[in-house]
Design a protein around this motif. Structure first.
Motif, PDB file in Angstrom:
ATOM      1  N   UNK A 124      15.466  20.273  24.323  1.00  0.00           N
ATOM      2  CA  UNK A 124      14.309  20.745  25.083  1.00  0.00           C
ATOM      3  C   UNK A 124      14.765  21.623  26.249  1.00  0.00           C
ATOM      4  N   UNK A 125      13.967  22.623  26.563  1.00  0.00           N
ATOM      5  CA  UNK A 125      14.278  23.523  27.673  1.00  0.00           C
ATOM      6  C   UNK A 125      13.714  22.979  28.979  1.00  0.00           C
ATOM      7  N   UNK A 126      14.384  23.232  30.105  1.00  0.00           N
ATOM      8  CA  UNK A 126      13.796  22.885  31.404  1.00  0.00           C
ATOM      9  C   UNK A 126      12.456  23.594  31.578  1.00  0.00           C
ATOM     10  N   UNK A 127      11.589  23.020  32.378  1.00  0.00           N
ATOM     11  CA  UNK A 127      10.243  23.576  32.539  1.00  0.00           C
ATOM     12  C   UNK A 127      10.278  25.051  32.938  1.00  0.00           C
ATOM     13  N   UNK A 128      11.211  25.420  33.821  1.00  0.00           N
ATOM     14  CA  UNK A 128      11.262  26.808  34.286  1.00  0.00           C
ATOM     15  C   UNK A 128      11.744  27.782  33.216  1.00  0.00           C
ATOM     16  N   UNK A 129      12.272  27.260  32.099  1.00  0.00           N
ATOM     17  CA  UNK A 129      12.769  28.116  31.022  1.00  0.00           C
ATOM     18  C   UNK A 129      11.940  28.014  29.751  1.00  0.00           C
ATOM     19  N   UNK A 130      10.946  27.124  29.706  1.00  0.00           N
ATOM     20  CA  UNK A 130      10.288  26.879  28.425  1.00  0.00           C
ATOM     21  C   UNK A 130       9.463  28.072  27.930  1.00  0.00           C
ATOM     22  N   UNK A 131       9.158  29.021  28.816  1.00  0.00           N
ATOM     23  CA  UNK A 131       8.436  30.226  28.399  1.00  0.00           C
ATOM     24  C   UNK A 131       9.310  31.483  28.505  1.00  0.00           C
ATOM     25  N   UNK A 132      10.628  31.287  28.436  1.00  0.00           N
ATOM     26  CA  UNK A 132      11.543  32.430  28.516  1.00  0.00           C
ATOM     27  C   UNK A 132      11.495  33.245  27.221  1.00  0.00           C
ATOM     28  N   UNK A 133      12.084  34.435  27.254  1.00  0.00           N
ATOM     29  CA  UNK A 133      12.188  35.246  26.046  1.00  0.00           C
ATOM     30  C   UNK A 133      13.102  34.545  25.043  1.00  0.00           C
ATOM     31  N   UNK A 134      12.780  34.608  23.766  1.00  0.00           N
ATOM     32  CA  UNK A 134      13.651  33.986  22.762  1.00  0.00           C
ATOM     33  C   UNK A 134      14.987  34.717  22.645  1.00  0.00           C
ATOM     34  N   UNK A 135      16.010  33.999  22.183  1.00  0.00           N
ATOM     35  CA  UNK A 135      17.343  34.591  22.048  1.00  0.00           C
ATOM     36  C   UNK A 135      18.122  33.834  20.978  1.00  0.00           C
ATOM     37  N   UNK A 136      19.250  34.420  20.565  1.00  0.00           N
ATOM     38  CA  UNK A 136      20.090  33.806  19.542  1.00  0.00           C
ATOM     39  C   UNK A 136      21.553  34.029  19.883  1.00  0.00           C
ATOM     40  N   UNK A 137      22.380  33.012  19.643  1.00  0.00           N
ATOM     41  CA  UNK A 137      23.828  33.133  19.839  1.00  0.00           C
ATOM     42  C   UNK A 137      24.546  32.444  18.695  1.00  0.00           C
ATOM     43  N   UNK A 138      25.617  33.067  18.226  1.00  0.00           N
ATOM     44  CA  UNK A 138      26.479  32.466  17.206  1.00  0.00           C
ATOM     45  C   UNK A 138      27.851  32.264  17.824  1.00  0.00           C
ATOM     46  N   UNK A 139      28.388  31.049  17.680  1.00  0.00           N
ATOM     47  CA  UNK A 139      29.692  30.719  18.262  1.00  0.00           C
ATOM     48  C   UNK A 139      30.622  30.333  17.122  1.00  0.00           C
ATOM     49  N   UNK A 140      31.752  31.037  17.022  1.00  0.00           N
ATOM     50  CA  UNK A 140      32.708  30.775  15.966  1.00  0.00           C
ATOM     51  C   UNK A 140      33.445  29.474  16.175  1.00  0.00           C
ATOM     52  N   UNK A 141      33.969  28.909  15.079  1.00  0.00           N
ATOM     53  CA  UNK A 141      34.684  27.638  15.157  1.00  0.00           C
ATOM     54  C   UNK A 141      35.887  27.729  16.087  1.00  0.00           C
ATOM     55  N   UNK A 142      36.538  28.900  16.141  1.00  0.00           N
ATOM     56  CA  UNK A 142      37.726  29.049  16.978  1.00  0.00           C
ATOM     57  C   UNK A 142      37.400  29.214  18.453  1.00  0.00           C
ATOM     58  N   UNK A 143      36.108  29.326  18.789  1.00  0.00           N
ATOM     59  CA  UNK A 143      35.690  29.452  20.188  1.00  0.00           C
ATOM     60  C   UNK A 143      35.351  28.105  20.823  1.00  0.00           C
ATOM     61  N   UNK A 144      35.204  27.076  20.013  1.00  0.00           N
ATOM     62  CA  UNK A 144      34.790  25.760  20.511  1.00  0.00           C
ATOM     63  C   UNK A 144      36.009  25.007  21.034  1.00  0.00           C
TER      64      UNK A 144
END
Length: 294
Positions: A124-144
């Protein structure tokens, strides 16, 4: 897991063309920190004529985290994203005020035997972020971040803990980590955890205060600072949690919000076709009809 508050058994749920194990929300525990929904997908063997095909469906007020142990899923969304997630990688989609996506077997795996096993998580998003613009991120296995201490293997999939930070762009203080060991070990994490904390046993055995717990159970701690436990050889567990929100969260279908009005508006927007669509997709998941009370 000292002072275990609650033990949650995995429950079967149907998300369309295959069954999953539902972990959260639970009747006696709706959230753990900002984590509001967790499905354990598989393990399932899919035949040559079986594929994952989850048509367009919307979300608001949350971020989705897809983490696979086995198999491949192709994600498309209304932002124009088209990205495959493979084992060990993370797809992180933030819905904010609204996003639509599909999840399907990649084209090159159709007509072949394949498997699927992983976790689908909603944060769940914090209240101040729940109406933010949508976004997407992909994180590679070697970045974790991965590390080892006293023969125990750690992987920080999201959030921050023990001086480590995952590159997954989270919106509130949280942690989601994998712990594995090939030997019987004592895990001591209490000094590093905060907020609410829970442990999910994927495989193996956890021993706490003289009690043994097995796969498909979640242990919810009364106090995350007392999160010490033993694991048998060959055990894999996931610890997740973080700072809880001051406001209540409502969840209905794919929507999470601090007010029922936001959810009702999202439902009407989906009925009326006001959400942006996914490029090159036409099939939609209909809004579920309300269940009639007996």
């Amino acid at each position: 897991m000292s002072n275990t508050q609650l033990i949650i058994e995995e429950r079967a749920a149907d998300i369309g063309n295959f069954m999953v194990g539902r972990l959260l929300p639970f009747r006696k525990k709706r959230m753990v920190g900002p984590f509001i929904f967790i499905d354990h997908m598989g393990p399932v063997a899919l035949g040559t004529d079986e594929n994952i095909d989850i048509d367009m469906h919307p979300h608001i007020g949350l971020s989705t985290l897809t983490f696979l142990f086995e198999g491949n899923v192709f994600h498309r969304d209304s932002l124009g994203t088209a990205r495959e997630v493979k084992p060990g990688e993370v797809n992180w989609m933030t819905a904010g005020r609204g996003v639509v996506h599909t999840e399907r077997t990649p084209d090159y795996l159709r007509g072949r035997e394949k498997g699927l096993h992983g976790l689908q998580i909603w944060v769940a998003l914090p209240k101040e972020w729940e109406q933010c613009d949508p976004s997407f991120a992909h994180i590679g296995a070697d970045e974790i971040p991965v590390w080892e201490e006293e023969g125990i293997h750690f992987k920080l999939i999201a959030g921050e803990v023990a001086g480590k930070r995952s590159p997954v762009p989270v919106y509130s203080p949280l942690y989601f980590m994998e712990i594995k060991s090939g030997e019987r070990k004592t895990v001591r994490l209490g000094a590093d955890l905060f907020g609410e904390s829970a442990l999910y046993i994927l495989e193996g055995t956890v021993i706490s205060e003289g009690h043994s717990y097995g796969p498909k159970q979640i242990l919810v701690a009364k106090d995350s600072s007392l999160c010490d436990f033993e694991i048998e050889a060959g055990t894999t567990v996931y610890i997740f949690g973080g700072a809880p929100f001051p406001e209540e969260r409502f969840i209905e279908w794919n929507f999470v919000a601090t007010s029922r009005d936001l959810i009702e508006q999202a439902k009407e927007n989906w009925r009326q076709g006001r959400f942006a669509g996914v490029p090159n997709e036409t099939a939609k998941v209909p809004l579920p009809e309300p269940k009639l009370k007996k």
